[in-house]
Design a protein around this motif. Structure first.
Motif, mmCIF file in Angstrom:
data_model
loop_
_atom_site.group_PDB
_atom_site.id
_atom_site.type_symbol
_atom_site.label_atom_id
_atom_site.label_comp_id
_atom_site.label_asym_id
_atom_site.label_seq_id
_atom_site.Cartn_x
_atom_site.Cartn_y
_atom_site.Cartn_z
ATOM 1 N N MET B 1 -12.995 12.367 -2.429
ATOM 2 C CA MET B 1 -11.908 11.655 -1.728
ATOM 3 C C MET B 1 -10.828 12.647 -1.293
ATOM 4 O O MET B 1 -10.430 13.513 -2.083
ATOM 5 C CB MET B 1 -11.298 10.600 -2.658
ATOM 6 N N LYS B 2 -10.407 12.530 -0.060
ATOM 7 C CA LYS B 2 -9.402 13.452 0.437
ATOM 8 C C LYS B 2 -8.014 13.113 -0.112
ATOM 9 O O LYS B 2 -7.769 11.986 -0.537
ATOM 10 C CB LYS B 2 -9.381 13.427 1.961
ATOM 11 N N LEU B 3 -7.133 14.082 -0.010
ATOM 12 C CA LEU B 3 -5.792 13.938 -0.568
ATOM 13 C C LEU B 3 -5.059 12.737 0.034
ATOM 14 O O LEU B 3 -4.436 11.935 -0.673
ATOM 15 C CB LEU B 3 -5.021 15.238 -0.276
ATOM 16 N N LEU B 7 -3.593 9.365 -1.800
ATOM 17 C CA LEU B 7 -2.208 8.912 -1.694
ATOM 18 C C LEU B 7 -2.153 7.473 -1.161
ATOM 19 O O LEU B 7 -1.414 6.625 -1.675
ATOM 20 C CB LEU B 7 -1.430 9.863 -0.766
ATOM 21 N N ALA B 8 -2.968 7.193 -0.141
ATOM 22 C CA ALA B 8 -2.985 5.848 0.430
ATOM 23 C C ALA B 8 -3.414 4.827 -0.614
ATOM 24 O O ALA B 8 -2.837 3.740 -0.723
ATOM 25 C CB ALA B 8 -3.910 5.799 1.649
ATOM 26 N N ALA B 14 0.387 0.320 -5.517
ATOM 27 C CA ALA B 14 1.807 0.055 -5.756
ATOM 28 C C ALA B 14 2.236 -1.246 -5.071
ATOM 29 O O ALA B 14 3.002 -2.036 -5.627
ATOM 30 C CB ALA B 14 2.651 1.230 -5.263
ATOM 31 N N VAL B 15 1.709 -1.461 -3.873
ATOM 32 C CA VAL B 15 2.041 -2.708 -3.161
ATOM 33 C C VAL B 15 1.404 -3.886 -3.885
ATOM 34 O O VAL B 15 2.027 -4.926 -4.100
ATOM 35 C CB VAL B 15 1.568 -2.640 -1.690
ATOM 36 N N ARG B 16 0.162 -3.690 -4.293
ATOM 37 C CA ARG B 16 -0.539 -4.770 -4.997
ATOM 38 C C ARG B 16 0.229 -5.165 -6.269
ATOM 39 O O ARG B 16 0.356 -6.346 -6.591
ATOM 40 C CB ARG B 16 -1.962 -4.301 -5.352
ATOM 41 N N ALA B 48 -0.620 6.365 7.987
ATOM 42 C CA ALA B 48 -1.399 5.816 9.104
ATOM 43 C C ALA B 48 -2.544 4.959 8.572
ATOM 44 O O ALA B 48 -2.862 3.896 9.096
ATOM 45 C CB ALA B 48 -1.939 6.943 9.981
ATOM 46 N N LEU B 49 -3.138 5.447 7.477
ATOM 47 C CA LEU B 49 -4.245 4.714 6.865
ATOM 48 C C LEU B 49 -3.742 3.379 6.306
ATOM 49 O O LEU B 49 -4.351 2.319 6.502
ATOM 50 C CB LEU B 49 -4.858 5.578 5.762
ATOM 51 N N LEU B 50 -2.596 3.419 5.620
ATOM 52 C CA LEU B 50 -2.005 2.188 5.077
ATOM 53 C C LEU B 50 -1.741 1.198 6.208
ATOM 54 O O LEU B 50 -1.916 -0.010 6.063
ATOM 55 C CB LEU B 50 -0.680 2.500 4.381
#
Lengths: 478, 478
Positions: B1-3, B7-8, B14-16, B48-50
C-alpha cells in the motif's frame, strides 16, 4: 417568404423602430395570433426566429421580452457609438453574450463557401486524416463491438498514457492519473470552470480573449472581468494583482501559448509570476493550451503546469488543432480538481466515443506525429510571414498587427474609424470571411480589430481576397 | 500500500469514528504534512483520494471539509436505518448525489469482467456494428477531410432528416428544424434541463427514476422532488398535481415509454393527462424516450410530443440503445426551447463528431434498421420472459417484479430485510453485477430493490448467476 418569416421581420422592424423597447414584453402568442390573424403555430415559429436572431428572449412562464439594448443593437447590426479606448475602460465584470455572434460567423463561412480568413479552425486538408482513419478502420474491424463501459471516464488508458508521455518528453511534469479525456478542449474548459467556480462568481480573462472562454463563463451564469493583455508579454500581471486586491476572483482563464487572437508566447518568467500570484490567493488557473504543438520556435514552450506547486492549474488541450478536428479528442489535467472534473465529464456526456480515442492512441504510438508536426509548423511559420507581408502591402496606413509566435491566426488593428462588423458584412458580400474583433471581448475595445486565419496554403485567391479587404478597409477609414 | 493510500485510509477511519464530523474542516494540507511527517504531495494525493471516495469535498479557497452525513454514510457504505415505506415518505425536494454510486457500479462491471446483470447498456454484440462501421469507413475514404464547420449544431442535415422521417412514419408530428443532434441522450437531457430551469429550481421526477435524470439535476445545482410512480401506469398524476399546487416546479422529467427501471408503457390517456396538467401550469416536460424502438407490443408507442400543443415538451432520445452505443448519437426536440438548446449544445461541446453522424444517416437511409429492430425486439421479449421465470424459480418468497413492456431491464423487489448494497457487494465477490435500487432515488425507498439486465443472450452462466443471486437473497432475507 413564409408567413412566420414575414411576421418575424415585422416584429424585428418594430423593435428597430422602438415600438417595443429593451426589456419590454412583446405580445403574448395568443394576442399576436389574434392581432395578425395567423395561427398559434406561426407565431411560435416567428418568435423562435426572433429569439434565434437575438432580438427577444423567453423568460420561463412569463413570455417573450426584448433583449437588453446592447445585445439587441448587435443583433440588429447597428453601429454603436465608439467608447473610450482600451486603456481608459474600467475593468468591470460583465455578463457575457458573444456566442450568438460567433455561431453566426461560423455559419456564414459554411453558407457562403467563402475564403475562410475568418475560420477559427486549421485547414483540415493538412491533417493526416488518411492515416488516422486507417487506424480507426482497423480498430472497427478488430473489435466485434464496443462496450461503452470500456472507456468510461477518465478515458482509454492507452490514449492517456500517450498524452502523458508527450508531456513528459517536453519537460512538463504529468501524472497519467491526472488526465481526463473530454470531447474537445471545449468540454475540458467547461468542466474545469464548473469544477472551480459557481454561478454568479467572477472570472478573470485576457482581453482580447479566445471566445470559447467567454462562452464557458456565459453558459455557467458567471461574470467575466477582462484584464488588459499585451501582444507580446501576455496578461498584465500587475493589473490582475490590482483586481484581485479589490474583489473576489473565483478563477483566471488564460492561454499562455500562442493566444488566440494575439499569438504571443508568454515568457517563462511571466508564466511563473502569474502562477505565483494566483497561488498566493489560492485562485485556480484554467490554462487553455490547444496550440501547444504549433510553435515557431525551437522547442515546445513551457506551460503553467511547469510552475504549479499547489495543484491549482487546470490544464486543457486537444488534438483538434494539430492532428484531427473531426475526432473531437480533448483532455483536462485538473490538478487538485481532478475528481470533480472526472465526475462532471461523466455527468455531462457520459463518455467520449471509443474508436476515436483508440485510433488517436494508435496513431500516436505507431505513426509519424512528430514528422507531421514539423511539417505544419514550418508551413504555418511561412504562411504567417506571407500573410503579414500582404497585410503590410494591401492595407492602408494606420494598420498594425501582431507577430504570432505559433498557431495560425493574425490579429490586425485597423484604422480606428473602421467598424469590423461592417467590414465583416462587406467582405461576406464578396465571399470573404474575417473574424470581427467584437467576438473577443464583451467590451467595445476591439471594434476596429480583425482576426485572419493563415492555415490555408497561400493561393492567388487568398491574395485577391487580401487585396479586396485592404481596399474595403481603406474606404471605411476615410 | 502506498503512503498516500495509507494516509487516506487513516483519515477515512477518523471520519468513520467521528473524529471529524460532517461539515467539519479537516487539517490543512500543510498541517497534515507536518502531523504525519509526509510530503505536501502525498497529502494532496491522499486528500484527492478521500474526495473521490466521497468522504470529503473541497470548497474553493477554504480547504477540505467532511461531506454531509448522508453522503458520507453512503461513501463509507454503512447501512442506514430503514425509513418509513414509500407511500408515507413526504415528497420533499432534495439535492442529489447518486452519481458517485453509479460510476463506481459501472467501474466494477469493467474491473471484474462479471456477469453484467447490473449493466445499464444493451449487449453490444447485438448492434449491427459491422454494417455501421462499413458506412463510417466509406465516408472516411470518400471525404479528404472533415471541416468542423460542416456539421455544426444543429447537426448533419441528412441525419436530422432521417430522424424526422422515422418519427413522422410513427405518427409523431415533427418539424426537422426542431431537432438538435447531441452527444448521446445524456447531453440532450442536460441541455434541455439547463434551457428551462436555473440552479436552485425544483424539478419533479419519477420515483424510482433513471439516474441520468438525477445526474442532470445534480450537476446543474437544482433540487429534485420525487413523485410516486406506478409500475404499470407511470407517474402518479394526481400526486404531481398536488405538488404543483403546493410549490413552484420548474420542469418535470419523465420516461413514459419503457421506463428504466420499471419498464412500463404509460397509456395514451395518461400521457395526454400529464401533458395537459403541465401545460396548464406552463411547466416544461423533459421526455426521455431512449427505448422508443424497443417495444414488445405491435407498434411504436406514442410520445408526450403527440399531445403537446404548446411546444412545452423537450423530447430527448438516442441511437445508443437500439443501433450503436459507441457512436454516441443522440438528439433533442426541444419545442419552443429549440434555440436555447442549440446554443447550449454549441457552448457545451461545440459539435458532435461528423463521421458518426453521417454513418448513422447512411445506415438509416440505406440499410435494414427496421429488420434489425424486429430481431432485437423479439429477442428482448423472449429474454424478458426467461429472466422473469428464473427470478420466480430461484428467488425466495416475498420477491416481486415488474412486467416490462419494452426495453431490457427488470425491476425486482426483494424481501424487505434485504439490503441491495450488501447484495451488490456479495454478488460482485462472485463476479456477478446487479443494479442496486439506491441508484434510482435519493430517498431510501428502494434499498431492497434491484435492477437486472436481460439484453444478453441467455446462457448457462446467466442461469447459474441467477441461482447464486437467489441464494444470496434468501440468506439475507432470513
Amino acid at each position: 417568404m413564409k408567413l412566420y418569416e414575414k411576421l418575424a421581420d415585422e416584429m424585428t422592424e418594430a423593435v428597430r423602430r422602438g415600438v417595443f423597447a429593451a426589456g419590454e414584453r412583446i405580445p403574448s402568442v395568443r394576442q399576436a395570433s389574434l392581432q395578425h390573424g395567423v395561427s398559434i403555430k406561426t407565431v411560435l415559429h416567428a418568435y423562435a426566429l426572433l429569439e434565434s436572431r437575438g432580438i427577444v428572449e423567453t423568460r420561463p412562464q412569463s413570455g417573450y421580452f426584448v433583449r437588453d439594448a446592447v445585445a439587441t443593437a448587435a443583433a440588429l447590426d447597428e453601429p454603436r457609438l465608439n467608447r473610450q479606448p482600451a486603456a481608459h475602460t474600467p475593468p468591470v465584470a460583465a455578463t457575457v453574450d458573444v456566442s450568438r455572434l460567433v455561431l453566426s460567423t461560423l455559419r456564414s463561412i459554411r453558407a457562403h463557401d467563402a475564403v475562410p480568413l475568418g475560420s477559427p479552425y486549421p485547414d483540415p486538408s493538412l491533417f493526416p486524416w488518411r492515416r488516422i482513419n486507417q487506424y480507426a478502420n482497423a480498430i472497427a474491424r478488430r473489435h466485434a463491438s464496443w462496450n461503452l463501459i470500456d472507456d468510461l471516464p477518465p478515458g482509454n488508458p492507452e490514449l492517456i498514457r500517450q498524452i502523458a508521455r508527450r508531456y513528459a518528453e517536453n519537460g512538463v511534469p504529468v501524472d497519467p492519473d491526472e488526465i481526463v479525456i473530454t470531447l474537445g478542449a471545449t468540454e475540458a474548459i467547461n468542466l474545469s470552470l464548473q469544477a472551480v467556480a459557481r454561478p454568479g462568481d467572477t472570472v478573470a480573462v485576457e482581453s482580447p480573449t479566445y471566445y470559447a472562454m467567454l462562452h464557458a463563463i456565459e453558459r455557467l451564469g458567471m461574470r467575466a472581468i477582462e484584464v488588459a493583455t499585451h501582444p507580446v508579454h501576455g496578461i498584465d500581471i500587475e493589473a490582475l494583482a490590482e483586481i484581485i486586491g479589490r474583489q473576489k476572483i473565483a478563477a483566471c482563464m488564460v492561454m499562455p501559448n500562442f493566444q488566440n487572437p494575439l499569438g504571443f508566447q508568454m515568457p517563462d518568467g511571466r508564466k511563473r509570476q502569474l502562477v505565483e500570484l494566483l497561488a498566493a490567493h489560492e485562485i485556480p488557473a484554467i490554462e487553455n493550451d490547444v496550440y501547444q504543438e504549433l510553435y515557431f520556435g525551437e522547442a515546445r514552450p513551457s506551460t503553467l503546469k511547469n510552475f504549479d506547486t499547489k495543484g491549482l492549474v487546470l490544464h486543457c488541450a486537444s488534438f483538434s488543432k494539430s492532428l484531427t478536428a473531426s475526432y473531437r479528442i480533448g483532455w483536462a489535467m485538473p490538478g487538485r480538481y481532478r475528481a470533480q472534473v472526472e465526475k462532471l465529464k461523466f455527468l455531462n456526456t457520459l463518455t467520449t466515443p471509443s474508436v476515436p480515442q483508440v485510433a488517436v492512441a494508435d496513431y500516436l504510438r505507431q505513426d509519424g506525429y512528430d514528422r507531421h508536426l514539423r511539417h505544419v509548423r514550418k508551413l504555418y511559420r511561412q504562411q504567417a510571414s506571407i500573410m503579414m507581408a500582404m497585410v503590410q502591402r494591401f492595407f492602408p496606413a494606420g494598420t498594425r498587427m501582431s507577430t504570432p509566435q505559433g498557431g495560425y491566426v493574425l490579429w490586425v488593428e485597423l484604422p480606428e474609424r473602421v467598424d469590423s462588423m461592417r467590414l465583416y458584412q462587406a467582405a461576406l458580400a464578396r465571399s470573404i470571411t474575417i473574424g470581427p474583433g467584437m467576438m473577443f471581448s464583451m467590451r467595445d475595445d476591439f471594434r476596429h480589430f480583425i482576426r485572419l486565419n493563415y492555415s490555408y496554403p497561400w493561393t492567388a485567391q487568398t491574395e485577391a481576397a487580401l487585396k479586396t479587404l485592404g481596399e474595403l478597409v481603406a474606404q471605411m477609414a476615410r
